[in-house]
Design a protein around this motif. Structure first.
Motif, PDB file in Angstrom:
ATOM      1  N   ILE A 224      71.172  39.072   5.598  1.00 31.28           N
ATOM      2  CA  ILE A 224      70.481  39.614   4.433  1.00 31.28           C
ATOM      3  C   ILE A 224      69.025  39.824   4.839  1.00 31.28           C
ATOM      4  O   ILE A 224      68.329  38.854   5.171  1.00 31.28           O
ATOM      5  N   PRO A 225      68.525  41.059   4.859  1.00 26.52           N
ATOM      6  CA  PRO A 225      67.176  41.304   5.395  1.00 26.52           C
ATOM      7  C   PRO A 225      66.076  40.478   4.744  1.00 26.52           C
ATOM      8  O   PRO A 225      65.092  40.122   5.409  1.00 26.52           O
ATOM      9  N   GLY A 226      66.215  40.141   3.457  1.00 23.22           N
ATOM     10  CA  GLY A 226      65.156  39.401   2.793  1.00 23.22           C
ATOM     11  C   GLY A 226      65.108  37.927   3.128  1.00 23.22           C
ATOM     12  O   GLY A 226      64.066  37.287   2.959  1.00 23.22           O
ATOM     13  N   THR A 227      66.208  37.354   3.608  1.00 20.27           N
ATOM     14  CA  THR A 227      66.255  35.908   3.854  1.00 20.27           C
ATOM     15  C   THR A 227      66.639  35.540   5.282  1.00 20.27           C
ATOM     16  O   THR A 227      66.469  34.382   5.678  1.00 20.27           O
TER      17      THR A 227
ATOM     18  N   GLN B  84      74.802  52.866   3.154  1.00 23.54           N
ATOM     19  CA  GLN B  84      74.060  52.550   4.373  1.00 23.54           C
ATOM     20  C   GLN B  84      74.507  51.232   4.979  1.00 23.54           C
ATOM     21  O   GLN B  84      74.633  51.112   6.206  1.00 23.54           O
ATOM     22  N   CYS B  85      74.726  50.238   4.155  1.00 23.88           N
ATOM     23  CA  CYS B  85      75.154  48.922   4.620  1.00 23.88           C
ATOM     24  C   CYS B  85      76.658  48.784   4.415  1.00 23.88           C
ATOM     25  O   CYS B  85      77.154  48.995   3.298  1.00 23.88           O
TER      26      CYS B  85
ATOM     27  N   TYR C 272      67.518  42.296  -0.628  1.00 27.19           N
ATOM     28  CA  TYR C 272      68.324  41.206  -1.163  1.00 27.19           C
ATOM     29  C   TYR C 272      69.702  41.641  -1.642  1.00 27.19           C
ATOM     30  O   TYR C 272      70.511  40.780  -2.002  1.00 27.19           O
ATOM     31  N   GLU C 273      69.984  42.914  -1.661  1.00 25.46           N
ATOM     32  CA  GLU C 273      71.276  43.378  -2.157  1.00 25.46           C
ATOM     33  C   GLU C 273      72.123  44.041  -1.082  1.00 25.46           C
ATOM     34  O   GLU C 273      73.136  44.665  -1.389  1.00 25.46           O
ATOM     35  N   GLN C 274      71.712  43.939   0.156  1.00 23.74           N
ATOM     36  CA  GLN C 274      72.479  44.492   1.260  1.00 23.74           C
ATOM     37  C   GLN C 274      72.751  43.381   2.272  1.00 23.74           C
ATOM     38  O   GLN C 274      71.812  42.737   2.751  1.00 23.74           O
TER      39      GLN C 274
ATOM     40  N   ILE D 185      69.151  43.694  14.556  1.00 24.61           N
ATOM     41  CA  ILE D 185      67.684  43.662  14.507  1.00 24.61           C
ATOM     42  C   ILE D 185      67.137  45.016  14.064  1.00 24.61           C
ATOM     43  O   ILE D 185      66.203  45.102  13.245  1.00 24.61           O
ATOM     44  N   ILE D 186      67.706  46.094  14.583  1.00 24.80           N
ATOM     45  CA  ILE D 186      67.260  47.433  14.176  1.00 24.80           C
ATOM     46  C   ILE D 186      67.553  47.662  12.698  1.00 24.80           C
ATOM     47  O   ILE D 186      66.717  48.206  11.952  1.00 24.80           O
ATOM     48  N   ALA D 187      68.743  47.264  12.234  1.00 25.38           N
ATOM     49  CA  ALA D 187      69.076  47.412  10.815  1.00 25.38           C
ATOM     50  C   ALA D 187      68.139  46.571   9.946  1.00 25.38           C
ATOM     51  O   ALA D 187      67.701  47.019   8.869  1.00 25.38           O
ATOM     52  N   PHE D 188      67.816  45.369  10.404  1.00 23.58           N
ATOM     53  CA  PHE D 188      66.877  44.502   9.694  1.00 23.58           C
ATOM     54  C   PHE D 188      65.508  45.174   9.567  1.00 23.58           C
ATOM     55  O   PHE D 188      64.913  45.214   8.478  1.00 23.58           O
TER      56      PHE D 188
END
Length: 353
Positions: A52-55, A189-190, A132-134, A112-115
């Motif tokens: 999850i990119p936010g966490t 996308q995700c 937070y939703e992907q 890492i690139i997706a993040f």
């Protein structure tokens, strides 16, 4: 009864080490996710199981382990059917270490690139949903990476899809990338964007960084595959080869200037590439592809050569009569020239036959 219990164990014993570990991790982490979801702890378990990119910056292991979590039974079955046999094949060619490195690099760098992309979208558009939703999960990046590896090893091999469609191995990666592009355009996308990242990362790794198990003819270890048949431009249709070649050459020059690409000890006189790991079959496939490409270029150049004009009666025009000085020069014929094919060319033509 003993025969029934020993058969699965014998099958598991034939699976190489790296493939066995990756398959076991996929099964265990996926089953753990199903258990937590059915027990009502899905929200609490997402942060340390999937990306999850936010966490995920607080759970850095998810950049790798999120790929071993398949969120549905169908995805898990599809992964076990496709990835396990593919890695088993590659590990017998590359060995356990190189296979594990290929899997880790393809998955981790793609995530890492997706993040980074999600954080960039958040900073530009300001939508918290990008953080937070992907949730990125599954082995789509590894699936496209395996297809790229097969394109390097057996590009001309023909496979049959779903018992109906027939396609060559070298056409499958871009078909999967096209599917990813369509899914991203319509709003998914995700996790489908990692297919494109996995294609690029796996190609760069195999092209420049993977250490081959064999040795090149010049005597040193070879990194990557610098052959023309595995060039970046060959992934694209011919009408955009010019801009793609310019872009690829520029990127290669910059990477070489900053010493980002390891040097390759390749003997140009020996054919310009190292022998592929995997023995005679992979080498014969590569030589066959090179010979067919050379034959196509020769046929195309022969078809474009000018035809001498004919006279009105349909016969070819007679050659002009030489003068005295020409006769004196022609009286001493020049020694004939004989083109001796190189060893690499004769081997490629023999393998093509």
């Amino acid at each position: 009864m003993a025969v029934l219990t020993s058969a699965p164990l014998q099958f598991v014993a034939t699976i190489p080490l790296a493939t066995r570990v990756i398959t076991a991790a996929t099964i265990l982490l996926s089953l753990l996710y199903y258990f937590l979801r059915w027990s009502g702890n899905e929200i609490a378990s997402l942060s340390w199981l999937v990306l999850i990119p936010g966490t995920s910056i607080f759970y850095p292991w998810t950049f790798l382990t999120s790929a071993f979590v398949e969120t549905t039974i169908i995805e898990l079955i599809f992964t076990l059917i496709t990835i396990t046999p593919s890695l088993r094949y590659l590990e017998r060619l590359w060995g356990a270490v190189e296979t594990a490195k290929f899997v880790a690099v393809t998955i981790t760098v793609s995530n890492i690139i997706a993040f980074g992309l999600n954080w960039l979208e958040y900073m530009v558009l300001g939508y918290p949903s990008f953080l937070y939703e992907q949730a990125y999960h599954g082995q789509m990046a590894l699936q496209i990476g395996v297809l790229v590896a097969f394109t390097q090893i057996i590009p001309e091999h023909q496979v049959q899809l779903f018992g109906v469609l027939k396609a060559r191995v070298k056409t499958l990666p871009m078909a999967y990338v096209t599917f990813s592009t369509v899914m991203c355009i319509i709003g998914f996308q995700c996790p489908f964007i990692v297919i494109q990242f996995g294609w690029l990362v796996s190609y760069i790794w195999l092209r420049f960084y993977k250490k081959n198990s064999g040795e090149v003819l010049s005597g040193g270890p070879a990194y990557g595959d610098r052959s023309e048949t595995f060039a970046f431009v060959n992934w694209f249709p011919p009408f955009i080869h010019v801009p793609i070649t310019l872009l690829a050459n520029t990127a290669y020059s910059v990477a070489t200037k900053f010493h980002l690409i390891p040097t390759s000890n390749i003997d140009v006189e020996a054919g310009g590439y190292s022998q592929l790991p995997g023995g005679a079959r992979a080498e014969a496939e590569r030589r066959r592809a090179m010979a067919l490409k050379a034959l196509d270029q020769r046929v195309a150049s022969g078809a474009s050569s000018p035809v001498p004009p004919r006279s009105a009666n349909g016969s070819a025009p007679a050659a002009s009569r030489p003068g005295p000085s020409s006769l004196s020069e022609a009286s001493t014929p020049a020694p004939p020239t004989v083109d001796v094919p190189s060893k690499g060319s004769s081997d490629a033509i023999q393998d093509a036959r």
